[in-house]
Design a protein around this motif. Structure first.
Motif, short mmCIF file in Angstrom:
data_model
loop_
_atom_site.label_atom_id
_atom_site.label_comp_id
_atom_site.label_asym_id
_atom_site.label_seq_id
_atom_site.Cartn_x
_atom_site.Cartn_y
_atom_site.Cartn_z
N GLY A 243 0.82 -1.21 0.00
CA GLY A 243 0.00 0.00 0.00
C GLY A 243 0.85 1.26 0.00
O GLY A 243 0.51 2.25 -0.66
N ILE A 244 1.97 1.24 0.73
CA ILE A 244 2.88 2.39 0.75
C ILE A 244 3.45 2.63 -0.65
O ILE A 244 3.52 3.78 -1.12
N VAL A 245 3.83 1.55 -1.33
CA VAL A 245 4.36 1.68 -2.69
C VAL A 245 3.31 2.28 -3.62
O VAL A 245 3.59 3.19 -4.41
N LEU A 246 2.09 1.78 -3.52
CA LEU A 246 1.01 2.29 -4.38
C LEU A 246 0.70 3.76 -4.07
O LEU A 246 0.40 4.55 -4.97
N MET A 247 0.76 4.12 -2.80
CA MET A 247 0.45 5.49 -2.41
C MET A 247 1.46 6.48 -2.99
O MET A 247 1.10 7.57 -3.44
#
Length: 333
Positions: A149-153
């Motif tokens: 999720g951090i990567v996508l954000m």
């Protein structure tokens, strides 16, 4: 009655001898299984395609295997301790994103923040498992979602390109025709081998996998060792992400998806059962080559991509079925 008893005593040693011989044969098969599978795959693909046994394809296989190898070396310690980590693919993506983001400013030194991010992610996993008493499967599955999720954000689904020549040359260039990433991967595998065989930490990991309660009674600090082994895996995933970003010249949100399954498969196929206590870096190297050559060979002879997943799964099941030592397992859950 005496004659019957004598006949029973005469036949009993023969049955015990046959049982011992069968046990030795099964142990030999478990030990040699990765080598047998690797040789069989090389033979099949060499007969199926004349391009398989070429120098160019050999270098391609080594490059494809490097990221998997670096992550699998760390996973070997975790699996040998009887744990699992499902977040390795997400940590690789997070480290790749970090390396790509800092590559223009730091060049080859972008390895520092990339490895730092991987190390922190591994430490978080280790603390949750060791101090929080959360099963590693659940803890790392949740961590996988968080890290991805951090990567996508940060990427919003768009790739982060790497343009710095110094960075690319350091991690994806070649020396005497050998890719730098391959040299780095082999060096890390050698370091992992030394740690596992020659250090107290390696012996403690093996002891925990053999029996955590017994290991605790012998004075081993279980929590400390578990945190250290997850941190080591995170650190190696940070390096794997760096190498993958250098090879792709970019970091993407999808980078590393499914890598955790290949990493676990490589470790298990290499002879490290998920029950813990047994394993080796040499076996993991063989497992990595098996997974990589299997994918490379199937692509070369044009096997349907969907069928490839079925074949990989079948190989993993066969490896577990053959290599597991059922005498050392009381209950299969």
């Amino acid at each position: 009655m005496s004659e019957r008893a004598e006949s029973t005593q005469e036949t009993r040693p023969d049955s015990e001898t046959r049982s011992d011989a069968f046990g030795r044969s099964a142990a030999t098969l478990r030990r040699l299984f990765p080598t047998i599978v690797l040789l069989a795959l090389c033979l099949v693909f060499a007969l199926a395609s004349p391009r398989f046994f070429t120098v160019s394809n050999g270098l391609i296989v080594l490059q494809q295997a490097t990221v998997l190898l670096v992550a699998a070396v760390g996973m070997t310690f975790v699996v040998m301790a009887g744990s699992i980590d499902l977040s390795v693919g997400a940590i690789v993506a997070l480290a790749a994103l970090t390396a790509a983001s800092f590559s223009d400013e730091l060049g080859a030194a972008a390895v520092i923040p990339a490895v730092g991010v991987g190390l922190v992610a591994g430490l978080v996993n280790g603390v949750i498992v060791a101090k929080g008493k959360v099963p590693s499967f659940i803890a790392t599955m949740g961590a996988m979602v968080v890290y991805r999720g951090i990567v996508l954000m940060f990427t919003r689904g768009a790739p982060v390109s790497i343009n710095d020549e110094g960075f690319l040359d350091a991690y994806s260039g070649r020396t005497f025709g050998i890719p730098h990433s391959v040299l780095i991967g082999l060096a890390l595998a050698l370091v992992g081998l030394v740690i596992l065989r020659k250090t107290v930490f390696g012996r403690e990991v093996r002891a925990i996998g053999g029996g955590e309660r017994v290991a605790m009674l012998t004075g081993i600090r279980i929590a400390r060792v578990k945190i250290a082994m997850f941190a080591l895996l995170g650190l190696l995933c940070g390096i794997a992400g760096l190498l993958q970003s250098a090879r792709a010249m970019a970091a993407t949100a999808q980078l590393g998806e499914g890598l955790e399954l290949d990493v676990i498969a490589a470790v298990v196929v290499g002879g490290s059962p998920l029950t813990g206590g047994i394993g080796s870096i040499g076996g993991t190297v063989l497992g990595v080559l098996i997974i990589t050559i299997l994918s490379n060979g199937m692509n070369m002879i044009g096997v349907d991509p969907y069928l490839q997943n079925i074949i990989k799964g079948a190989v993993l099941i066969a490896a577990v079925f053959i290599t597991i030592d059922r005498n050392k397992i009381g209950i299969i859950k």
